[in-house]
Design an enzyme around this catalytic site. Structure first.
Site, short mmCIF file in Angstrom:
data_model
loop_
_atom_site.label_atom_id
_atom_site.label_comp_id
_atom_site.label_asym_id
_atom_site.label_seq_id
_atom_site.Cartn_x
_atom_site.Cartn_y
_atom_site.Cartn_z
N SER A 29 0.85 -1.19 0.00
CA SER A 29 0.00 0.00 0.00
C SER A 29 0.88 1.25 0.00
O SER A 29 1.72 1.39 -0.88
CB SER A 29 -0.95 -0.05 1.20
OG SER A 29 -2.07 0.77 1.00
N GLU A 72 -1.58 -3.62 -7.87
CA GLU A 72 -2.83 -3.89 -7.16
C GLU A 72 -3.42 -2.57 -6.75
O GLU A 72 -2.72 -1.55 -6.75
CB GLU A 72 -2.57 -4.77 -5.92
CG GLU A 72 -1.68 -4.13 -4.84
CD GLU A 72 -2.39 -3.22 -3.83
OE1 GLU A 72 -3.60 -3.34 -3.66
OE2 GLU A 72 -1.71 -2.35 -3.25
N HIS A 124 -4.96 -5.72 -1.42
CA HIS A 124 -5.69 -5.47 -0.17
C HIS A 124 -6.73 -6.57 0.05
O HIS A 124 -7.93 -6.33 0.11
CB HIS A 124 -6.34 -4.09 -0.22
CG HIS A 124 -5.34 -2.97 -0.04
ND1 HIS A 124 -4.41 -2.65 -1.01
CD2 HIS A 124 -5.11 -2.12 0.99
CE1 HIS A 124 -3.67 -1.63 -0.58
NE2 HIS A 124 -4.07 -1.29 0.62
#
Lengths: 315, 315
Positions: free
Chosen positions: B103, B209, B279
């Site tokens: 992230s 992602e 995630h």
């Protein structure tokens, strides 16, 4: 009577009603309004597939009306950028076509500037502004009047009150700067960074707005511009509305002000707030790619351009 | 016993409980766990102000544990990029520290790669993964086992089933490619474009992602990478999970598949789906900056790296 074409270069129109209202209202404001053949086309979330929207853009450019006003933004111009005939768009702009819109239209306006130095107009969108039902307040009067003056060539400046400085302070008093005016939607502008469609403007006046973006995302984008050397290369940054974002329980006092403050601490380029522009009813028209002069007196900001802005491409 | 430090480089921890659970669980998995002094610091939405978080990063690097595992992502590393002592982080990585996270940590991992060619690990986050309560399913077994093997140096490949090709088709059968593995969160990666913190990788294997991003936004970011020449310069793109986005009534059939298809039609670089990363509870560990080999047989994808990945910086 000025000719005006309504066209759909990005997102689909879910309903025809706002388009009809916009056409009627613009007609009553004195324009000879034409609705482009594929203004109501539909392909998934787009106003027609890529071929249809690209052809619409080129068709409008060839028709070269006085005003080419986008019906709405949304998302879609990114898909077309590598295939747009920029010289065709620039040619119409040079010959007097005012290309107008905002939001996703930022991609068209900045691409035009990057490829041809052509001038276009950041301003209202037909459905969002002129298509708003009377029951919802109709078109904002300032937006309408500013658009009319910009289109007939009489608008040569906009003024506003700086909004970021603490009450009673005038940190930018006396600021004067000349440079190229450019900018638009922050997210769309940042989505062009690193591509051939991003204008390399030095010593410019950059204006920015955004919608539905939390301040931490606004900050991240502004810091990207700072780290990419874009902010430091400008003489001033004018911030419009950053609207419709939702607070998070994690914010704990962090807000748009904190975000802007974090950015200002990293660049000497002054960030000024209060520009009446963005995803809000009241918005001015701004000539993207024109040479402008910025003057601040106290908290009053004046952004002025010469008649040049209305001549299109600068030779 | 491997040493492991938990640190907070970005977003604030709203509660201490997930951190305590993560520490306990990692302890029971055989690590000697230390919680960094400012892991629970709070400043607005950040895990301490910029000075505190920067100092935490440097303190962990100087301590050079076997594993430096971030507590969570959020937003915050962007603010530190221009001030991080990259050689200090790289030095620890060269001497065996596995920097792990995902992230917002993508900014740290790609910055490290851009500035020093140092290797780090895209993988779980302490609170999100090891801190998940048993009532919520606890830590995913694959995530846990993959992390343990990556940290002890025994993980030398991950395999998965390609998910984008229509049923019964194997368009990438026989694909073999070698290159540098890099990537992470798409939004964070794109927020580095145009800055000195974006790694200039040619002939690489890029993995991506994202979370909470509508497919049109995913598409816009992928098209930015394509228009910036990044996609065409890679040998393959591996797509992990793009999770938690909400449909819009305007989509009219447009979805993630349509977005990926629009991107694939614009680049020869193969886009492969199904990478267990993002995630989502089940995620593998991937050595960012390591030389890898990609092999596709039918729909089975194998991504392998040598023991090199565990040596850190390549000399």
């Amino acid at each position: 009577m000025s000719s005006l074409i309504l066209f759909t270069p990005a997102g689909v129109l879910a309903q025809a009603q706002p388009l009809k209202r916009a056409a009627k209202r613009l007609q009553s404001l004195g324009f000879s309004v034409e609705i482009d053949a594929s203004a109501l086309a539909r392909h998934q979330r787009f106003g027609g597939d890529d071929e249809v929207r690209l052809e619409a853009l080129h068709r409008v450019a060839r028709a070269a009306p006085d005003v080419a006003l986008a019906t709405r933004g949304g998302y879609g111009l990114t898909r077309l950028l590598d295939r747009i005939d920029w010289s065709l768009i620039a040619h119409s702009a040079e010959h007097g076509t005012h290309w107008v819109g905002q939001s996703d239209l930022t991609a068209l306006q900045l691409g035009l500037l990057a490829h041809t130095k052509g001038i276009s107009w950041a301003g209202p969108l037909a459905c969002d502004d002129f298509g708003r039902a009377d029951a919802d307040g109709g078109v904002d009067e300032i937006t309408r009047d500013c658009f009319l003056e910009a289109m007939d060539g009489s608008l040569e400046a906009v003024g506003f009150r700086e909004s970021l400085a603490p009450r009673g302070q005038t940190p930018h008093d006396g600021l004067e700067a000349r440079g190229l005016l450019w900018g638009g939607n922050l997210t769309v502008l940042c989505s062009l960074l690193g591509t051939p469609h991003f204008p390399k403007v030095k010593g410019g006046i950059l204006f920015l707005e955004d919608v539905n973006e939390h301040p931490y995302r606004v900050e991240r984008m502004l810091l990207q511009l700072q780290q990419a050397g874009v902010l430091d290369a400008q003489k001033a940054v004018l911030l419009g509305a950053f609207s419709a974002w939702k607070k998070s329980p994690l914010d704990r006092g962090y807000d748009l002000k904190a975000a802007i403050s974090a950015v200002q601490s990293r660049t000497r380029t002054p960030l000024l707030g209060g520009l009446p522009f963005g995803h809000v009813p009241t918005k001015v028209c701004l000539p993207v790619g024109a040479k402008v002069e910025l003057v601040v007196q106290g908290r009053e900001v004046l952004l002025a351009w010469g008649h040049d802005a209305h001549r299109g491409h600068e030779h």
